[in-house]
Structures are given as structure tokens and as C-alpha cells.
Design an enzyme around this catalytic site. Structure first.
Site, PDB file in Angstrom:
ATOM      1  N   LYS A 156     -15.262  10.290 -16.705  1.00  0.00           N
ATOM      2  CA  LYS A 156     -14.464   9.102 -16.371  1.00  0.00           C
ATOM      3  C   LYS A 156     -13.634   9.431 -15.132  1.00  0.00           C
ATOM      4  O   LYS A 156     -12.446   9.759 -15.209  1.00  0.00           O
ATOM      5  CB  LYS A 156     -13.593   8.736 -17.578  1.00  0.00           C
ATOM      6  CG  LYS A 156     -13.337   7.270 -17.732  1.00  0.00           C
ATOM      7  CD  LYS A 156     -12.822   6.954 -19.112  1.00  0.00           C
ATOM      8  CE  LYS A 156     -12.078   5.640 -19.184  1.00  0.00           C
ATOM      9  NZ  LYS A 156     -12.753   4.466 -18.667  1.00  0.00           N
TER      10      LYS A 156
HETATM   11  N1  PMP Z   1     -18.268   2.383 -19.722  1.00  0.00           N
HETATM   12  C1  PMP Z   1     -17.313   2.433 -18.785  1.00  0.00           C
HETATM   13  C2  PMP Z   1     -17.715   2.557 -17.365  1.00  0.00           C
HETATM   14  C3  PMP Z   1     -15.956   2.364 -19.143  1.00  0.00           C
HETATM   15  O1  PMP Z   1     -15.009   2.394 -18.205  1.00  0.00           O
HETATM   16  C4  PMP Z   1     -15.620   2.229 -20.510  1.00  0.00           C
HETATM   17  C5  PMP Z   1     -14.182   2.122 -20.918  1.00  0.00           C
HETATM   18  N2  PMP Z   1     -13.617   3.356 -21.156  1.00  0.00           N
HETATM   19  C6  PMP Z   1     -16.659   2.213 -21.458  1.00  0.00           C
HETATM   20  C7  PMP Z   1     -17.968   2.275 -21.032  1.00  0.00           C
HETATM   21  C8  PMP Z   1     -16.357   2.151 -22.927  1.00  0.00           C
HETATM   22  O2  PMP Z   1     -15.898   3.408 -23.364  1.00  0.00           O
HETATM   23  P1  PMP Z   1     -14.894   3.541 -24.584  1.00  0.00           P
HETATM   24  O3  PMP Z   1     -15.501   2.840 -25.719  1.00  0.00           O
HETATM   25  O4  PMP Z   1     -14.780   4.997 -24.831  1.00  0.00           O
HETATM   26  O5  PMP Z   1     -13.618   2.939 -24.151  1.00  0.00           O
END
Ligand code: PMP
Length: 304
Positions: A156
């Protein structure tokens, strides 16, 4: 927000004083990694339920590894710091916690070598990031998802959110709530900042983790809930764009998006356009769990 407490340079301090230099490496080159975690306020119990913080911070540690960072806190310490931050702020509503690890050196040149790292975290109220009550209209983005050998989507990384930002802005300018992002061969990776699920013939189908996507904590939760609570068959495989047009149900999921039903893709109506039966069930179970109302999943939250 300005009366808030943030964690910055190893201390809890007023949010308004948590500032970095304009020469910070992370500001100049996008060299920071972050997480987005939700804590749901349960008005009946007068408590916060911090959702899967351990898993979020495990992914955070992986993101720091990819950016060759040396973070001085272990996962447990990070979870404890986030609980402390929640306690130090006096919200009584659903909140979002945003930890960031960043290249803190004041330095020109984008290399990750011989740069210092630091960590900060703030929290703020957050309601629905995307409408969860009625299905949203989405398009296919003309922007391709960053691929693993370019900027790894499984980390991320702040800089890679330019890809998200371009896609989200394009979708909004064209009057869509969000978009599907495709890879170089036209398969659906995920939404702009959320994972993607399709239901076809009672099977729950989602793109595999090698499909240039963030391995979402909500994605993992939905897969487990679907198997354990609804006895659904879950298939992780590549998904063609046109399969989405013909799906029975579609939805996005993520910390921000929660469980957001999709009613149309590129103006093709999904099913009959209303929230699908399975999506509605998953949504109901998910919301009960995150609010601390399902003790079977008590290992998924921390009560604060
Ligand atoms: N994909 C991306 C690119 C994101 O930014 C997010 C948000 N964090 C998600 C998927 C979903 O991930 P999560 O369920 O861990 O929030």
C-alpha cells in the site's frame, strides 16, 4: 480535526503540530506506505470495535519491507499504539485510523538506500466512503492498474495511489461512482481502492492475489464469511470485463467501501439492477461483525 491527537516522531502530540518538511523524501517522491483501518462505534455498548488491526499491521509491515524501510515497531506495538490513539481522541462515532511509514530524510534523489524512516498516525471520523445502501454505477477505467513489476499493488504505497487518483477522477467526471481497473490483458484487478467480487450461478468469484491487486483484509473477511456462514463456493480466478456485464450480482469491498453493491458496469445493468440477494446477506453479516455484534468473530476485533 485540529483538536485531535496524532502520533508523530515517537510521541502523541496535537494533530496541528504534526508537520513534515517540504524537503521530506516521502513528500518529494511518494515514498511512504500506509494502512486504512476502521473502528466502529457501537452506541449500545458505548465501545469501539477496531476491525482486524493485526492483519492490517501485518500488511503494513510487508509494505515497509517492499520499500526497504526499517520500522522500529513490531506488529503488536503498532496495534497497541493504534488503540492508545483511539483512547486519546474522544470520538463517539465510526472512525478511520491512518498509520503511515515514510522516508523521512530531507534529501534529493529517489533511492530507498541510506534514507531514514519514520512513522505517524492520525484518526478521523468516517461514515460511508461509497454508498452501501443502493447499488452504484461504475465504468471500466481507461487507466491500467499498476502491475507488480512496475509498482507492486500488494504493497500500500502512497505513490501508487496516483494510479487510483487518475482512475477515480476520470470515473467521477463521467458521472460514475467508481471504476473497474483492468490489467494489461484486460482482466479485472479491482476497483479504484477496493476489491471486486462477482456472483454467478451461486458461486462467489474474485480475482486472484496475483492479479495486481491489494490483498484486502475485507476481501479475506468476505471469503471467510461466504464459506462459513453461507456455505458458498468461492473461486479465485481471473475475470474478463464482459463477464461483469453478465454477472448475477457484483460488489466492491474494502475498509472504506465496506460492502458496496454495484448496479451497473459501463451502463450494462447487473441482474435486475437491485441489490442482489447474496450481496445483501454478506453485507448484513459483515456489518454485524464489524460492530462487535457477532461473538463468533470476536478474534477479528479489539474492543476499546
Ligand atoms: N485495493 C486497494 C487499491 C485499496 O486501496 C483498498 C483499501 N485499503 C482495498 C483494495 C481494500 O483493502 P482492505 O479491505 O484491506 O481495506
Amino acid at each position: 480535526m485540529l483538536d485531535n491527537i496524532a502520533f508523530f516522531e515517537g510521541k502523541f502530540i496535537p494533530f496541528k503540530d504534526a508537520k513534515i518538511s517540504i524537503m521530506t523524501h516521502a513528500f518529494l517522491y511518494g515514498t511512504s506506505v500506509f494502512e486504512g483501518i476502521r473502528a466502529y462505534w457501537n452506541e449500545k455498548k458505548k465501545k469501539f470495535y477496531l476491525f482486524r488491526a493485526l492483519e492490517h499491521f501485518e500488511r503494513f509491515k510487508n509494505s515497509t519491507k517492499i520499500l526497504r524501510m526499517n520500522l522500529k515497531y513490531n506488529t503488536k506495538e503498532l496495534v497497541d499504539l493504534s488503540c492508545e490513539l483511539i483512547k486519546k481522541n474522544s470520538y463517539k462515532e465510526d472512525i478511520y485510523i491512518r498509520p503511515t511509514a515514510y522516508k523521512s530524510s530531507l534529501k534529493i534523489g529517489p533511492s530507498l538506500i541510506n534514507t531514514e524512516d519514520d512513522f505517524c498516525m492520525f484518526t478521523m471520523p468516517m461514515g460511508d466512503y461509497i454508498d452501501t445502501k443502493k447499488g452504484i454505477a461504475v465504468c471500466t477505467s481507461s487507466w491500467q492498474r499498476v502491475e507488480d513489476n512496475s509498482i507492486p499493488a500488494r504493497a500500500k504505497i502512497s505513490g501508487s495511489y496516483i494510479n487510483t487518483a487518475l482512475a477515480k477522477a476520470e470515473a467521477q467526471l463521467n458521472n460514475f461512482a467508481d471504476c473497474l481497473m483492468l490489467d494489461d490483458r484486460g482482466h479485472i484487478c479491482e476497483g479504484s481502492a477496493m476489491n471486486f467480487f462477482m456472483i454467478k450461478n451461486n458461486k462467489l468469484i474474485t480475482s486472484p492475489i496475483y492479479s495486481d491487486l491489494l490483498e484486502g483484509v475485507t476481501r479475506d473477511s468476505i471469503i471467510k464469511i461466504a464459506k462459513q456462514e453461507l456455505n458458498l463456493e468461492v473461486v479465485e480466478r481471473e475475470i474478463d470485463r464482459s463477464e461483469a456485464f453478465l454477472a448475477d450480482e457484483l460488489f466492491f469491498c474494502g475498509t472504506g467501501a465496506q460492502v458496496s453493491p454495484i448496479s451497473s458496469v459501463d451502463h450494462y445493468i447487473v441482474g435486475n439492477g437491485a441489490i442482489g440477494e447474496i450481496t445483501a446477506k454478506l453485507q448484513e453479516i459483515y456489518f454485524a461483525i464489524v460492530k462487535g455484534e457477532n461473538p463468533k468473530y470476536s478474534n477479528w476485533y479489539i474492543e476499546i
